[in-house]
Design an enzyme around this catalytic site. Structure first.
Site, mmCIF file in Angstrom:
data_model
loop_
_atom_site.group_PDB
_atom_site.id
_atom_site.type_symbol
_atom_site.label_atom_id
_atom_site.label_comp_id
_atom_site.label_asym_id
_atom_site.label_seq_id
_atom_site.Cartn_x
_atom_site.Cartn_y
_atom_site.Cartn_z
ATOM 1 N N VAL A 146 1.261 -3.796 3.872
ATOM 2 C CA VAL A 146 1.231 -5.090 4.555
ATOM 3 C C VAL A 146 2.484 -5.937 4.313
ATOM 4 O O VAL A 146 2.627 -7.000 4.902
ATOM 5 C CB VAL A 146 -0.040 -5.919 4.212
ATOM 6 N N LYS B 194 0.355 3.407 -2.973
ATOM 7 C CA LYS B 194 -0.842 4.245 -3.170
ATOM 8 C C LYS B 194 -0.493 5.731 -3.164
ATOM 9 O O LYS B 194 -1.148 6.543 -3.818
ATOM 10 C CB LYS B 194 -1.888 3.917 -2.095
ATOM 11 N N TYR C 156 -4.205 2.867 7.854
ATOM 12 C CA TYR C 156 -5.445 2.091 7.999
ATOM 13 C C TYR C 156 -6.281 2.720 9.122
ATOM 14 O O TYR C 156 -6.395 3.940 9.168
ATOM 15 C CB TYR C 156 -5.141 0.613 8.267
ATOM 16 N N TYR D 89 -3.693 -2.344 -10.523
ATOM 17 C CA TYR D 89 -3.606 -2.168 -9.060
ATOM 18 C C TYR D 89 -2.709 -3.238 -8.420
ATOM 19 O O TYR D 89 -1.864 -2.939 -7.576
ATOM 20 C CB TYR D 89 -5.027 -2.193 -8.460
ATOM 21 N N SER E 284 0.788 -1.241 0.000
ATOM 22 C CA SER E 284 0.000 0.000 0.000
ATOM 23 C C SER E 284 0.813 1.281 0.000
ATOM 24 O O SER E 284 0.250 2.359 -0.209
ATOM 25 C CB SER E 284 -0.953 0.018 1.195
#
Ligand code: GLU
Length: 304
Positions: free
Chosen positions: A258, A67, A240, A189, A64
């Protein structure tokens, strides 16, 4: 500047000893095989001086953390139009939660949770001829490092098991907030998440967020205002449903993945990457958070 060399060595020794260092992510099968004992840190200051310790040079799955990079690329291309399709509020929910998406008519809470990042991926798929190649080119340019690669095995592993992401993309599609084909957007993605980078490479890549939009080679990729906005999102949405705890304990904008990586930064001063694959219950690197808490305490540097 504080004595970062001494501080990194001290906090590395302290946090290496921790007994509870969380659990390695297993829901993407390919990530499950990483040793929980890996531990590396790299800090790069605004003067381009860097300090390293442990497995700082070994590549891991950034997941992530990517992102932030797709958001930066999308903002560079379509500017503020991004905000027509994704909001800027923390979610208080796990990264792959779907209920808010239904409640809020297919507008994801922010671009750093999965649904938001899938919308950003959709924007890039619309705007680019060859999104996978062009995104990798973008990462090469901002980092000044053309050796950075996708990890095919991780991408395929997630493609085969990322059921929640298929659900999120289909939900977005049902609300009209996904313009391209679900499979095509998710293919991009999954590849962006599979980027394989070391702590040192991540610091080079994130330098532009401490340097007002200019990369290590002093080329401008984002405006000052865009960088400020992305940093604000990292602070409020980068961890998160633990962004509050991270601000409370560490006090820096940042983003976790992660794969056990965390990038954090203090604008105009330094960026730092920690990698330790064991995750806490919220999905953030357990030892990584502890190490960064020690860093801001020992250096007396945080945004607060
Ligand atoms: N590729 C992962 C997923 O979508 C990213 C998870 C993460 O690092 O938060 O499930």
């Amino acid at each position: 500047m504080p004595d970062f060399k001494k501080i990194l060595n001290t906090l590395y020794e302290e946090t290496k000893q921790l007994s509870d260092t969380g659990k390695v992510a297993t829901y993407i099968p390919e990530l499950a095989s990483i040793s929980p004992n890996k531990f590396g840190i790299c800090l790069l200051d605004i003067e381009k001086e860097s300090y390293q310790v442990g497995n700082f040079d070994e590549c891991f799955s950034v997941q992530s953390i990517s992102k932030v990079l797709t958001l930066a690329m999308a903002m560079g291309i379509v500017g503020e139009k991004v905000w027509d399709r994704v909001d800027v509020e923390p979610s208080g929910d796990p990264f792959n939660h779907l209920s808010l998406l239904e409640q809020e008519n297919g507008i994801p809470r922010n671009p750093l949770i999965n649904a938001g990042a899938i919308v950003i991926a959709d924007i890039l798929v619309s705007e680019l001829k060859d999104p996978k190649k062009e995104f990798l080119d973008f990462v090469h340019k901002i980092s000044g490092d053309s050796t950075i690669r996708y990890d095919e095995k991780v991408a395929q592993s997630e493609k085969a098991t990322g059921f929640k992401n298929y659900a999120a993309a289909n939900l977005l599609k049902s609300y009209g907030n996904l313009k391209n084909d679900v499979i095509e957007v998710l293919d991009f993605y999954f590849y962006q998440c599979s980027l394989s980078m070391s702590c040192a490479q991540l610091c080079h890549t994130f330098y532009l967020f401490i340097n007002r939009g200019r990369c290590m080679q002093n080329l401008e990729f984002l405006t000052v205002s865009q960088v400020k906005r992305i940093n604000a999102l990292m602070l409020t949405c980068g961890f998160y449903d633990e962004a509050g705890e991270f601000a409370f304990e560490v006090g820096l904008p940042g983003k976790s993945g992660v794969g056990g990586g965390i990038v954090a930064l203090l604008p105009k001063r330094f960026c730092v990457t920690v990698w330790s694959p064991g995750l806490n219950l919220k999905g953030n690197s357990s030892r990584g958070m502890a190490a960064l808490e020690r860093l801001t305490t020992l250096s007396d540097l945080s945004i607060f």
